[in-house]
Design a protein around this motif. Sequence first.
Motif, short mmCIF file in Angstrom:
data_model
loop_
_atom_site.label_atom_id
_atom_site.label_comp_id
_atom_site.label_asym_id
_atom_site.label_seq_id
_atom_site.Cartn_x
_atom_site.Cartn_y
_atom_site.Cartn_z
N ILE A 1 51.20 -10.52 8.33
CA ILE A 1 52.56 -9.98 8.34
C ILE A 1 53.30 -10.42 9.60
N ALA A 2 52.62 -10.36 10.74
CA ALA A 2 53.25 -10.81 11.99
C ALA A 2 53.59 -12.29 11.91
N GLY A 3 52.73 -13.07 11.31
CA GLY A 3 53.00 -14.50 11.15
C GLY A 3 54.19 -14.77 10.26
N VAL A 4 54.33 -14.01 9.19
CA VAL A 4 55.47 -14.19 8.29
C VAL A 4 56.77 -13.81 8.99
N VAL A 5 56.76 -12.69 9.71
CA VAL A 5 57.96 -12.27 10.44
C VAL A 5 58.31 -13.31 11.51
N THR A 6 57.29 -13.81 12.21
CA THR A 6 57.52 -14.81 13.25
C THR A 6 58.09 -16.09 12.64
N MET A 7 57.53 -16.53 11.54
CA MET A 7 58.00 -17.75 10.90
C MET A 7 59.43 -17.58 10.37
N ALA A 8 59.71 -16.44 9.76
CA ALA A 8 61.06 -16.20 9.25
C ALA A 8 62.07 -16.15 10.39
N SER A 9 61.68 -15.60 11.52
CA SER A 9 62.58 -15.50 12.67
C SER A 9 62.90 -16.86 13.27
N ALA A 10 62.04 -17.82 13.05
CA ALA A 10 62.27 -19.16 13.58
C ALA A 10 63.51 -19.80 12.96
N PHE A 11 63.92 -19.34 11.79
CA PHE A 11 65.06 -19.92 11.10
C PHE A 11 66.36 -19.16 11.36
N LEU A 12 66.30 -18.13 12.20
CA LEU A 12 67.51 -17.38 12.53
C LEU A 12 68.30 -18.09 13.61
N GLN A 13 69.55 -17.68 13.79
CA GLN A 13 70.39 -18.29 14.81
C GLN A 13 69.81 -18.02 16.20
N VAL A 14 70.17 -18.88 17.12
CA VAL A 14 69.71 -18.74 18.51
C VAL A 14 70.11 -17.36 19.02
N GLY A 15 69.16 -16.69 19.64
CA GLY A 15 69.40 -15.36 20.19
C GLY A 15 69.08 -14.22 19.25
N ARG A 16 68.85 -14.53 17.98
CA ARG A 16 68.54 -13.47 17.01
C ARG A 16 67.08 -13.48 16.59
N ASP A 17 66.28 -14.24 17.28
CA ASP A 17 64.87 -14.40 16.90
C ASP A 17 63.92 -13.52 17.70
N ARG A 18 64.44 -12.55 18.42
CA ARG A 18 63.58 -11.72 19.28
C ARG A 18 62.52 -10.95 18.50
#
Length: 113
Positions: free
Chosen positions: A29-46
């Motif tokens: 689950i942490a990996g999926v959240v981390t991977m999905a966050s990689a595609f967010l705009q800069v600054g929104r991937d925290r």
Amino acid sequence: MIVDPPQTAGLGLLTRIAPLHCWAWLWVIAGVVTMASAFLQVGRDRFGFVAALVPPSVWAIAYLAAVMAGEYSRGAYVAIWYLTSHVGVIMWAATVPEHSVPKPPSARRAEGG
């Protein structure tokens, strides 16, 4: 993994709460959240960085608890490994400045820029 499951030495704190295969879902689950966050705009991937910190932090705490309880003396080395090679690297990566890719010239012209 099924035929010859890994040793649970040092993970007593976790295995008392749930079987090890359940804890594997924490990593997934942490990996999926981390991977999905990689595609967010800069600054929104925290949230991706926070999610990436959770599993190795939990493992480090479990190994440190095993050392303090006297259950697994080598757990200190494993905890240090998780804290440096996982947690430390993720925390360092979270501080690296990111730069947004500018829009193509044709898109800027269409916006009036």
